[in-house]
Design a protein around this motif. Structure first.
Motif, PDB file in Angstrom:
ATOM      1  N   SER A 157     -19.651 -37.533 -22.352  1.00 60.48           N
ATOM      2  CA  SER A 157     -21.113 -37.559 -22.483  1.00 60.48           C
ATOM      3  C   SER A 157     -21.593 -36.539 -23.514  1.00 60.48           C
ATOM      4  O   SER A 157     -22.505 -36.815 -24.301  1.00 60.48           O
ATOM      5  CB  SER A 157     -21.783 -37.297 -21.131  1.00 60.48           C
ATOM      6  OG  SER A 157     -21.437 -36.019 -20.621  1.00 60.48           O
ATOM      7  N   GLU A 158     -20.973 -35.370 -23.507  1.00 61.14           N
ATOM      8  CA  GLU A 158     -21.347 -34.346 -24.495  1.00 61.14           C
ATOM      9  C   GLU A 158     -21.055 -34.825 -25.911  1.00 61.14           C
ATOM     10  O   GLU A 158     -21.911 -34.723 -26.805  1.00 61.14           O
ATOM     11  CB  GLU A 158     -20.585 -33.053 -24.211  1.00 61.14           C
ATOM     12  CG  GLU A 158     -20.940 -31.929 -25.170  1.00 61.14           C
ATOM     13  CD  GLU A 158     -20.218 -30.623 -24.861  1.00 61.14           C
ATOM     14  OE1 GLU A 158     -20.520 -29.607 -25.533  1.00 61.14           O
ATOM     15  OE2 GLU A 158     -19.349 -30.610 -23.959  1.00 61.14           O
ATOM     16  N   GLY A 189     -26.378 -36.565 -20.075  1.00 60.03           N
ATOM     17  CA  GLY A 189     -26.652 -35.555 -21.095  1.00 60.03           C
ATOM     18  C   GLY A 189     -28.022 -34.935 -20.939  1.00 60.03           C
ATOM     19  O   GLY A 189     -28.794 -35.262 -20.039  1.00 60.03           O
ATOM     20  N   ASP A 218     -26.273 -25.316 -20.495  1.00 57.70           N
ATOM     21  CA  ASP A 218     -25.299 -26.028 -21.324  1.00 57.70           C
ATOM     22  C   ASP A 218     -24.417 -26.901 -20.421  1.00 57.70           C
ATOM     23  O   ASP A 218     -24.576 -26.915 -19.199  1.00 57.70           O
ATOM     24  CB  ASP A 218     -24.458 -25.056 -22.149  1.00 57.70           C
ATOM     25  CG  ASP A 218     -23.818 -23.952 -21.301  1.00 57.70           C
ATOM     26  OD1 ASP A 218     -23.434 -24.246 -20.138  1.00 57.70           O
ATOM     27  OD2 ASP A 218     -23.711 -22.813 -21.769  1.00 57.70           O
ATOM     28  N   TYR A 219     -23.465 -27.595 -21.059  1.00 58.06           N
ATOM     29  CA  TYR A 219     -22.603 -28.516 -20.303  1.00 58.06           C
ATOM     30  C   TYR A 219     -21.660 -27.791 -19.353  1.00 58.06           C
ATOM     31  O   TYR A 219     -21.197 -28.374 -18.371  1.00 58.06           O
ATOM     32  CB  TYR A 219     -21.811 -29.403 -21.266  1.00 58.06           C
ATOM     33  CG  TYR A 219     -22.634 -30.537 -21.837  1.00 58.06           C
ATOM     34  CD1 TYR A 219     -22.765 -31.737 -21.146  1.00 58.06           C
ATOM     35  CD2 TYR A 219     -23.292 -30.409 -23.059  1.00 58.06           C
ATOM     36  CE1 TYR A 219     -23.523 -32.782 -21.658  1.00 58.06           C
ATOM     37  CE2 TYR A 219     -24.048 -31.448 -23.576  1.00 58.06           C
ATOM     38  CZ  TYR A 219     -24.168 -32.630 -22.868  1.00 58.06           C
ATOM     39  OH  TYR A 219     -24.931 -33.656 -23.380  1.00 58.06           O
ATOM     40  N   PHE A 243     -32.051 -32.628 -17.518  1.00 64.61           N
ATOM     41  CA  PHE A 243     -30.721 -33.232 -17.559  1.00 64.61           C
ATOM     42  C   PHE A 243     -30.722 -34.551 -16.807  1.00 64.61           C
ATOM     43  O   PHE A 243     -31.289 -34.657 -15.719  1.00 64.61           O
ATOM     44  CB  PHE A 243     -29.674 -32.299 -16.938  1.00 64.61           C
ATOM     45  CG  PHE A 243     -28.272 -32.655 -17.344  1.00 64.61           C
ATOM     46  CD1 PHE A 243     -27.740 -32.185 -18.530  1.00 64.61           C
ATOM     47  CD2 PHE A 243     -27.491 -33.490 -16.554  1.00 64.61           C
ATOM     48  CE1 PHE A 243     -26.449 -32.531 -18.921  1.00 64.61           C
ATOM     49  CE2 PHE A 243     -26.213 -33.841 -16.931  1.00 64.61           C
ATOM     50  CZ  PHE A 243     -25.696 -33.360 -18.124  1.00 64.61           C
ATOM     51  N   LEU A 294     -17.638 -36.016 -18.199  1.00 63.22           N
ATOM     52  CA  LEU A 294     -18.322 -34.790 -18.605  1.00 63.22           C
ATOM     53  C   LEU A 294     -18.054 -34.459 -20.072  1.00 63.22           C
ATOM     54  O   LEU A 294     -18.961 -34.053 -20.803  1.00 63.22           O
ATOM     55  CB  LEU A 294     -17.884 -33.633 -17.705  1.00 63.22           C
ATOM     56  CG  LEU A 294     -18.414 -33.682 -16.269  1.00 63.22           C
ATOM     57  CD1 LEU A 294     -17.668 -32.695 -15.375  1.00 63.22           C
ATOM     58  CD2 LEU A 294     -19.909 -33.398 -16.233  1.00 63.22           C
ATOM     59  N   VAL A 306     -23.432 -27.505 -16.162  1.00 64.71           N
ATOM     60  CA  VAL A 306     -23.417 -28.819 -15.513  1.00 64.71           C
ATOM     61  C   VAL A 306     -22.082 -29.041 -14.801  1.00 64.71           C
ATOM     62  O   VAL A 306     -22.042 -29.474 -13.644  1.00 64.71           O
ATOM     63  CB  VAL A 306     -23.658 -29.939 -16.548  1.00 64.71           C
ATOM     64  CG1 VAL A 306     -23.491 -31.309 -15.913  1.00 64.71           C
ATOM     65  CG2 VAL A 306     -25.050 -29.798 -17.162  1.00 64.71           C
ATOM     66  N   ARG A 307     -20.993 -28.733 -15.493  1.00 64.00           N
ATOM     67  CA  ARG A 307     -19.666 -28.932 -14.897  1.00 64.00           C
ATOM     68  C   ARG A 307     -19.501 -28.107 -13.621  1.00 64.00           C
ATOM     69  O   ARG A 307     -18.979 -28.603 -12.615  1.00 64.00           O
ATOM     70  CB  ARG A 307     -18.575 -28.547 -15.906  1.00 64.00           C
ATOM     71  CG  ARG A 307     -17.156 -28.854 -15.415  1.00 64.00           C
ATOM     72  CD  ARG A 307     -16.091 -28.140 -16.244  1.00 64.00           C
ATOM     73  NE  ARG A 307     -16.215 -26.691 -16.141  1.00 64.00           N
ATOM     74  CZ  ARG A 307     -15.800 -25.984 -15.096  1.00 64.00           C
ATOM     75  NH1 ARG A 307     -15.237 -26.585 -14.056  1.00 64.00           N
ATOM     76  NH2 ARG A 307     -15.941 -24.672 -15.086  1.00 64.00           N
ATOM     77  N   SER A 335     -22.436 -37.368 -15.649  1.00 61.95           N
ATOM     78  CA  SER A 335     -23.343 -36.838 -16.671  1.00 61.95           C
ATOM     79  C   SER A 335     -23.718 -37.906 -17.692  1.00 61.95           C
ATOM     80  O   SER A 335     -22.884 -38.720 -18.096  1.00 61.95           O
ATOM     81  CB  SER A 335     -22.656 -35.667 -17.383  1.00 61.95           C
ATOM     82  OG  SER A 335     -23.207 -35.432 -18.659  1.00 61.95           O
TER      83      SER A 335
END
Length: 347
Positions: free
Chosen positions: A289-290, A164, A130-131, A251, A286, A134-135, A162
């Motif tokens: 983009s989500e 996505g 999930d994001y 990703f 971040l 990524v973070r 990011s």
């Protein structure tokens, strides 16, 4: 006659002196202050080239960074953003940066794998859940380690941005199982890892620059492609493809970088301004983009006749099982310790 000429010259000189005195030509008074010229002699212009549209996560983050850098530096930094491959294609921009022809670029991670094989880790399928994963990586130790690797290439790594999670679109048949990709010609970015990904599924990967994807989909020389929803929407790919599979299998992100010589030419206070602006723009990116991928998904769903399928948990497990071979390949052939570090940071 000679006396007449001398008298005439003397008269002219006296007139010139009188005019000069009245207009104050020799005064040392400074000119009126012009705020627009305040930083003219100390201003640094950063030309920032990228290949996607302005209304995408990268395009918006580039504009956000430009705004923040100018504000924090009190106008001493001016960032000129050139989207949509206006200056360089994604094949040429890295070379242009290293040659000093451009000051900033933000290529996809896949473009960096030729230069530094360790960057292939970010192209591994199902690396992120999930994001939040990524973070953690983008703003953590693993992200810093990736950016530090650029130093040997005379590049200043600034941030990871990011776009996505990636989905798959196809023209003539839906994709629910990986076997459905068998025999299809699928566009990928220039990454051996991404090519191996589709080869495992029995597809025929075609490495192609981003600016050529639309025309190739339109003339049917490609059966499909993988991309984020924001790119699928902003570039109109959804208008040329009938099916989309929400797989979140990979990703798409970007390495934001600056020419190292240009970076060194900046005074220390401006370097600090750039870094602070980049940190703020990255956190903004971040979140943006989500949200943008969610919004563009609803737009595609509402305005197109696309057949959209979201993988079930069981279907996704089967995809992950097949793609596990790529994680094993990276461990064995590239860098097991680095992958372990990223997995630890995520978990």
């Amino acid at each position: 006659m000679r006396k007449f000429i001398i008298a005439a010259i003397g008269t002219i000189l006296l007139l010139l002196l009188l005019i000069g005195f009245r207009n104050g030509f020799w005064r040392q008074d400074s000119l009126p202050f012009d705020s627009e010229q305040k930083h003219l002699n100390s201003q640094f212009v950063i030309n920032f080239s990228h290949v996607v549209a302005e209304n995408t996560p990268k395009g918006l983050a580039a504009s956000k960074f430009a705004e923040l850098a100018e504000k924090k530096s009190d106008g001493r930094i001016q960032v000129e953003v050139y989207p949509n491959s206006l200056l360089y294609s994604d094949d040429d921009e890295l070379r242009a940066l290293q040659n000093g022809d451009i000051q900033m670029i933000a290529p996809s991670f896949s473009k960096m794998t030729r230069l530094i094989p360790k960057w292939e880790v970010l192209d591994l399928p199902y690396l992120f859940r999930d994001y939040e994963d990524v973070r953690r990586v983008f703003t953590g130790k693993a992200g810093d380690a990736l950016l530090d690797m650029l130093d040997k290439e005379d590049i200043k790594g600034l941030a990871l941005w990011s776009n996505g999670f990636k989905q798959i679109t196809t023209a003539n048949k839906p994709v629910r199982e990986l076997a459905d990709l068998k025999g299809l010609t699928i566009r990928t970015m220039d990454s051996d890892m991404l090519a191996k990904q589709f080869e495992l599924a029995g597809a025929r990967p075609v490495k192609l620059n981003f600016d050529l994807v639309y025309s190739r989909l339109k003339n049917h020389s490609l059966d499909g492609e993988e991309n984020t929803i924001s790119n699928i929407y902003s570039k109109g790919f959804y208008q040329l493809q009938k099916y989309m599979t929400i797989s979140d299998h990979g990703f798409l992100g970007y390495a934001v970088m600056m020419n190292k010589d240009f970076w060194k030419s900046l005074p220390e206070d401006l370097q600090q301004d750039v870094q602070e602006a980049m940190e703020e723009a990255t956190l903004w990116n971040l979140k943006q983009s989500e949200q943008m991928n969610k919004d563009d998904y609803q737009k595609i769903k509402a305005t197109s006749g696309m057949d959209i399928h979201t993988l079930t948990q069981q279907e996704q497990k089967e995809w992950e099982k097949t793609f596990r071979a790529l994680h094993d390949y990276y461990r064995g052939e590239v860098d097991a310790d680095f992958l372990k570090e990223i997995e630890k940071e995520i978990n």
